[in-house]
Design a protein around this motif. Sequence first.
Motif, PDB file in Angstrom:
ATOM      1  N   ARG A  90       0.825  -1.210   0.000  1.00 23.83           N
ATOM      2  CA  ARG A  90       0.000   0.000   0.000  1.00 23.83           C
ATOM      3  C   ARG A  90       0.862   1.264   0.000  1.00 23.83           C
ATOM      4  N   VAL A  91       1.958   1.218   0.737  1.00 19.53           N
ATOM      5  CA  VAL A  91       2.895   2.345   0.718  1.00 19.53           C
ATOM      6  C   VAL A  91       3.440   2.556  -0.688  1.00 19.53           C
ATOM      7  N   GLU A  92       3.822   1.472  -1.326  1.00 22.65           N
ATOM      8  CA  GLU A  92       4.392   1.570  -2.672  1.00 22.65           C
ATOM      9  C   GLU A  92       3.396   2.135  -3.670  1.00 22.65           C
ATOM     10  N   VAL A  93       2.135   1.710  -3.573  1.00 21.90           N
ATOM     11  CA  VAL A  93       1.107   2.204  -4.495  1.00 21.90           C
ATOM     12  C   VAL A  93       0.946   3.715  -4.370  1.00 21.90           C
ATOM     13  N   VAL A  94       0.883   4.211  -3.142  1.00 21.98           N
ATOM     14  CA  VAL A  94       0.699   5.651  -2.944  1.00 21.98           C
ATOM     15  C   VAL A  94       1.930   6.430  -3.403  1.00 21.98           C
ATOM     16  N   LEU A  95       3.110   5.927  -3.110  1.00 19.70           N
ATOM     17  CA  LEU A  95       4.329   6.612  -3.539  1.00 19.70           C
ATOM     18  C   LEU A  95       4.418   6.663  -5.059  1.00 19.70           C
ATOM     19  N   ARG A  96       4.001   5.593  -5.714  1.00 25.58           N
ATOM     20  CA  ARG A  96       4.000   5.596  -7.181  1.00 25.58           C
ATOM     21  C   ARG A  96       2.998   6.613  -7.718  1.00 25.58           C
ATOM     22  N   ARG A  97       1.875   6.714  -7.055  1.00 29.01           N
ATOM     23  CA  ARG A  97       0.846   7.671  -7.477  1.00 29.01           C
ATOM     24  C   ARG A  97       1.391   9.092  -7.436  1.00 29.01           C
ATOM     25  N   LYS A 104       6.964   9.158  -6.467  1.00 30.84           N
ATOM     26  CA  LYS A 104       8.046   9.188  -5.485  1.00 30.84           C
ATOM     27  C   LYS A 104       8.966   7.970  -5.593  1.00 30.84           C
ATOM     28  N   MET A 105       8.480   6.902  -6.212  1.00 32.75           N
ATOM     29  CA  MET A 105       9.266   5.673  -6.275  1.00 32.75           C
ATOM     30  C   MET A 105      10.398   5.811  -7.280  1.00 32.75           C
ATOM     31  N   ASP A 106      11.535   5.229  -6.946  1.00 33.47           N
ATOM     32  CA  ASP A 106      12.651   5.229  -7.868  1.00 33.47           C
ATOM     33  C   ASP A 106      12.355   4.291  -9.034  1.00 33.47           C
ATOM     34  N   ASP A 107      12.662   4.759 -10.247  1.00 32.40           N
ATOM     35  CA  ASP A 107      12.490   3.902 -11.423  1.00 32.40           C
ATOM     36  C   ASP A 107      13.607   2.876 -11.537  1.00 32.40           C
ATOM     37  N   ILE A 108      14.728   3.148 -10.884  1.00 29.45           N
ATOM     38  CA  ILE A 108      15.886   2.251 -10.961  1.00 29.45           C
ATOM     39  C   ILE A 108      16.159   1.662  -9.572  1.00 29.45           C
ATOM     40  N   LEU A 109      16.203   0.332  -9.502  1.00 33.41           N
ATOM     41  CA  LEU A 109      16.581  -0.370  -8.279  1.00 33.41           C
ATOM     42  C   LEU A 109      17.931  -1.035  -8.500  1.00 33.41           C
ATOM     43  N   GLU A 110      18.836  -0.834  -7.564  1.00 35.44           N
ATOM     44  CA  GLU A 110      20.139  -1.494  -7.632  1.00 35.44           C
ATOM     45  C   GLU A 110      20.291  -2.367  -6.396  1.00 35.44           C
ATOM     46  N   GLY A 155      21.953  -6.442  -5.106  1.00 34.73           N
ATOM     47  CA  GLY A 155      22.565  -7.727  -5.378  1.00 34.73           C
ATOM     48  C   GLY A 155      23.323  -7.796  -6.692  1.00 34.73           C
ATOM     49  N   GLY A 156      23.936  -6.676  -7.087  1.00 33.00           N
ATOM     50  CA  GLY A 156      24.682  -6.659  -8.331  1.00 33.00           C
ATOM     51  C   GLY A 156      23.828  -6.448  -9.566  1.00 33.00           C
ATOM     52  N   LEU A 157      22.531  -6.264  -9.373  1.00 38.26           N
ATOM     53  CA  LEU A 157      21.614  -6.070 -10.500  1.00 38.26           C
ATOM     54  C   LEU A 157      21.157  -4.619 -10.581  1.00 38.26           C
ATOM     55  N   THR A 158      20.841  -4.193 -11.793  1.00 41.01           N
ATOM     56  CA  THR A 158      20.176  -2.918 -12.019  1.00 41.01           C
ATOM     57  C   THR A 158      18.827  -3.217 -12.644  1.00 41.01           C
ATOM     58  N   ILE A 159      17.763  -2.860 -11.932  1.00 43.30           N
ATOM     59  CA  ILE A 159      16.407  -3.148 -12.390  1.00 43.30           C
ATOM     60  C   ILE A 159      15.743  -1.844 -12.780  1.00 43.30           C
ATOM     61  N   ASP A 160      15.370  -1.719 -14.039  1.00 47.66           N
ATOM     62  CA  ASP A 160      14.668  -0.539 -14.532  1.00 47.66           C
ATOM     63  C   ASP A 160      13.185  -0.875 -14.563  1.00 47.66           C
ATOM     64  N   THR A 161      12.425  -0.333 -13.606  1.00 45.64           N
ATOM     65  CA  THR A 161      11.024  -0.699 -13.500  1.00 45.64           C
ATOM     66  C   THR A 161      10.162  -0.072 -14.590  1.00 45.64           C
ATOM     67  N   ARG A 162      10.675   0.979 -15.232  1.00 43.32           N
ATOM     68  CA  ARG A 162       9.895   1.612 -16.297  1.00 43.32           C
ATOM     69  C   ARG A 162       9.952   0.782 -17.576  1.00 43.32           C
ATOM     70  N   SER A 163      11.149   0.339 -17.942  1.00 42.13           N
ATOM     71  CA  SER A 163      11.296  -0.479 -19.150  1.00 42.13           C
ATOM     72  C   SER A 163      11.189  -1.969 -18.861  1.00 42.13           C
ATOM     73  N   MET A 164      11.128  -2.333 -17.562  1.00 38.14           N
ATOM     74  CA  MET A 164      11.038  -3.725 -17.134  1.00 38.14           C
ATOM     75  C   MET A 164      12.226  -4.537 -17.648  1.00 38.14           C
ATOM     76  N   THR A 165      13.430  -3.954 -17.510  1.00 39.97           N
ATOM     77  CA  THR A 165      14.647  -4.646 -17.927  1.00 39.97           C
ATOM     78  C   THR A 165      15.572  -4.825 -16.729  1.00 39.97           C
ATOM     79  N   VAL A 166      16.423  -5.851 -16.831  1.00 39.06           N
ATOM     80  CA  VAL A 166      17.354  -6.180 -15.751  1.00 39.06           C
ATOM     81  C   VAL A 166      18.743  -6.338 -16.346  1.00 39.06           C
ATOM     82  N   HIS A 167      19.736  -5.705 -15.708  1.00 39.37           N
ATOM     83  CA  HIS A 167      21.110  -5.772 -16.201  1.00 39.37           C
ATOM     84  C   HIS A 167      22.065  -6.170 -15.076  1.00 39.37           C
TER      85      HIS A 167
END
Length: 217
Positions: free
Chosen positions: A110-117, A120-126, A128-140
């Motif tokens: 619920r916190v995440e939903v409101v922050l996205r609204r 406020k949420m970061d589009d990039i998560l880093e 465990g050695g991964l870079t997750i782009d939540t906008r393009s739904m890609t993982v590097h």
Amino acid sequence: MIRILVVEDERPISDLIRMSLQRAGYECTCVYDGLSAADLLERERFDLILLDVMLPGVDGFALMDYIRPMEMPVIFLTAKNAVNDRVKGLKMGAEDYIVKPFEVLELLARVEVVLRRYNKMDDILEIGGLTIDTRSMTVHRDGQEIALTNKEYELLLLFARNPNTALYRETIYERVWGGEYDSGSRTVDLHVQRLRRKVGWEDRLVAIPKVGYRLEA
């Protein structure tokens, strides 16, 4: 870092919320009455406020009137049977409400939903050695894209947003596949095994006997 203010007078509940939010990567500040919250909000801004209705001194509804002109999103914390409180809170401008007692994953979702609204949420998560782009739904990893199926990506995102948290198989299945979990199903385990190999999390994504899995990050 996203800053969240928790206004809750019951210390055990406040402590649970604080620990859960901090584990998920949020900065969390706790106060235990309405007047302390009002004083703090005169000096500082927050990305989100979790606000209990029943507070000593100034209650949550009175504090909501004070907060509304500041344009900071609010999620009310309400008792299980307090339907009128939930309706009143939403009409006053709250973004959502969480019924006590609550599950930690529901709180975080619920916190995440409101922050996205509120963008406020970061589009990039880093993690465990991964870079997750939540906008393009890609993982590097190391600049190389990792090909994942839709379910593998959703599973990865669930673990990445709940690091160091034990996730039950039932919870994982409900969040990623929907529906009721069949205790005899191997769907979750097989997808976790494939995900481990693909992203190189053999040592990070650990099994918890008779429970499920935890991402150690």
